[in-house]
Scaffold this motif. Structure first.
Motif, short mmCIF file in Angstrom:
data_model
loop_
_atom_site.label_atom_id
_atom_site.label_comp_id
_atom_site.label_asym_id
_atom_site.label_seq_id
_atom_site.Cartn_x
_atom_site.Cartn_y
_atom_site.Cartn_z
N LYS A 12 18.31 8.79 -12.52
CA LYS A 12 18.44 7.56 -13.30
C LYS A 12 18.76 6.39 -12.38
O LYS A 12 18.15 5.32 -12.49
CB LYS A 12 19.51 7.73 -14.37
N ASP A 13 19.73 6.58 -11.48
CA ASP A 13 20.08 5.52 -10.53
C ASP A 13 18.88 5.14 -9.67
O ASP A 13 18.62 3.97 -9.42
CB ASP A 13 21.21 5.98 -9.60
N LYS A 14 18.15 6.15 -9.21
CA LYS A 14 17.00 5.89 -8.35
C LYS A 14 15.93 5.09 -9.10
O LYS A 14 15.34 4.16 -8.55
CB LYS A 14 16.41 7.20 -7.83
N TRP A 15 15.69 5.46 -10.36
CA TRP A 15 14.68 4.73 -11.15
C TRP A 15 15.11 3.28 -11.37
O TRP A 15 14.31 2.35 -11.25
CB TRP A 15 14.42 5.41 -12.49
N LEU A 16 16.37 3.08 -11.72
CA LEU A 16 16.85 1.71 -11.93
C LEU A 16 16.78 0.89 -10.65
O LEU A 16 16.38 -0.27 -10.66
CB LEU A 16 18.28 1.73 -12.49
N TYR A 17 17.14 1.51 -9.54
CA TYR A 17 17.05 0.83 -8.24
C TYR A 17 15.59 0.50 -7.92
O TYR A 17 15.28 -0.61 -7.49
CB TYR A 17 17.65 1.75 -7.16
N PHE A 18 14.72 1.47 -8.15
CA PHE A 18 13.28 1.28 -7.90
C PHE A 18 12.75 0.10 -8.72
O PHE A 18 12.10 -0.79 -8.19
CB PHE A 18 12.52 2.56 -8.25
N LEU A 19 13.01 0.09 -10.01
CA LEU A 19 12.49 -0.95 -10.90
C LEU A 19 13.09 -2.32 -10.57
O LEU A 19 12.38 -3.33 -10.61
CB LEU A 19 12.76 -0.59 -12.35
N GLU A 23 9.68 -5.39 -6.32
CA GLU A 23 8.97 -6.54 -5.76
C GLU A 23 9.39 -6.84 -4.32
O GLU A 23 8.63 -7.45 -3.58
CB GLU A 23 9.18 -7.77 -6.63
N SER A 24 10.57 -6.42 -3.93
CA SER A 24 11.04 -6.74 -2.58
C SER A 24 10.72 -5.65 -1.56
O SER A 24 10.94 -5.85 -0.37
CB SER A 24 12.55 -6.99 -2.60
N PHE A 25 10.20 -4.51 -1.99
CA PHE A 25 9.88 -3.42 -1.06
C PHE A 25 8.60 -3.73 -0.29
O PHE A 25 7.59 -4.04 -0.88
CB PHE A 25 9.66 -2.09 -1.80
N ASP A 26 8.67 -3.62 1.04
CA ASP A 26 7.46 -3.63 1.86
C ASP A 26 6.98 -2.19 2.01
O ASP A 26 5.79 -1.92 2.03
CB ASP A 26 7.72 -4.24 3.23
N ASP A 27 7.94 -1.29 2.14
CA ASP A 27 7.68 0.14 2.21
C ASP A 27 8.67 0.82 1.28
O ASP A 27 9.74 0.28 1.01
CB ASP A 27 7.87 0.68 3.63
N LEU A 32 13.82 7.22 -1.72
CA LEU A 32 12.86 7.35 -2.81
C LEU A 32 11.60 8.11 -2.39
O LEU A 32 10.61 8.10 -3.11
CB LEU A 32 12.48 5.96 -3.35
N HIS A 33 11.65 8.77 -1.25
CA HIS A 33 10.49 9.55 -0.80
C HIS A 33 10.42 10.87 -1.57
O HIS A 33 10.78 11.92 -1.05
CB HIS A 33 10.51 9.77 0.71
N GLU A 34 10.03 10.74 -2.81
CA GLU A 34 9.81 11.89 -3.69
C GLU A 34 8.44 11.65 -4.32
O GLU A 34 8.04 10.49 -4.54
CB GLU A 34 10.88 11.97 -4.77
N ALA A 40 4.55 6.24 -8.26
CA ALA A 40 4.87 4.97 -8.93
C ALA A 40 4.66 3.79 -7.98
O ALA A 40 4.16 2.74 -8.38
CB ALA A 40 6.31 5.00 -9.44
N PHE A 41 5.03 3.97 -6.72
CA PHE A 41 4.84 2.91 -5.72
C PHE A 41 3.35 2.63 -5.53
O PHE A 41 2.93 1.47 -5.48
CB PHE A 41 5.48 3.34 -4.40
N ASP A 42 2.54 3.69 -5.44
CA ASP A 42 1.09 3.53 -5.30
C ASP A 42 0.51 2.81 -6.52
O ASP A 42 -0.36 1.94 -6.38
CB ASP A 42 0.40 4.88 -5.12
N LEU A 43 0.98 3.17 -7.70
CA LEU A 43 0.50 2.52 -8.92
C LEU A 43 0.88 1.04 -8.92
O LEU A 43 0.05 0.18 -9.27
CB LEU A 43 1.06 3.21 -10.16
#
Length: 150
Positions: A12-19, A23-27, A32-34, A40-43
């Motif tokens: 849950k924490d990872k998803w909230l952090y991801f969302l 927009e600020s992630f370059d990589d 989150l390398h799961e 989700a990143f590719d999408l």
């Protein structure tokens, strides 16, 4: 949600952090390398493309799948010819022909997809450098609306 990457404890924490930070992630961050986050990143990357680039990607994906099926059909037919004639030549020829055709088409598609991804990376870097959008459009050949979306 205010947790930092080092404070993430569960999915849950990872998803909230991801969302929150997508927009600020370059990589994608190491935490989150799961497979689910990579997908989700590719999408998210795909959805940032203009409708024209999305359509080109879908067309290339269709061609790839078609080529894969052509290769499998050629292999199956080649094996059947070799078996029916009691020879291995048909099998080998069918595989070689299908493989050659599939490799050529796959290489072309891969080059096109790589070029589109590289174009996006270059455009982002030019924006980060503070280059004006009209200048970026001149340099890359992309339209101003496409550049603004990146």
């Amino acid at each position: 949600f205010t947790k930092t990457e080092s404070e993430l404890q569960d999915q849950k924490d990872k998803w909230l952090y991801f969302l929150k930070n997508l927009e600020s992630f370059d990589d994608i961050p190491a935490i989150l390398h799961e497979p689910v986050f990579e997908k989700a990143f590719d999408l998210a990357e795909y959805l940032k493309y203009s409708p024209a680039l999305q359509e080109a990607y879908q067309n290339n994906l269709k061609v790839y799948r078609d080529n894969k099926n052509v290769l499998e059909t050629a292999r199956t037919e080649g094996e059947a010819k070799g078996f029916d004639a009691g020879k291995t030549e048909g099998k080998a020829e069918g595989k070689a022909e299908g493989l050659k055709e599939g490799k050529a088409k796959g290489l072309k598609e891969g080059m096109e997809l790589g070029e589109a991804k590289r174009e996006t990376e270059i455009t982002r870097k030019l924006k980060a450098m503070g280059l004006s959008i009209p200048d970026i459009a001149k340099a890359t050949g992309l339209s101003i609306p496409d550049i603004k979306k990146l």
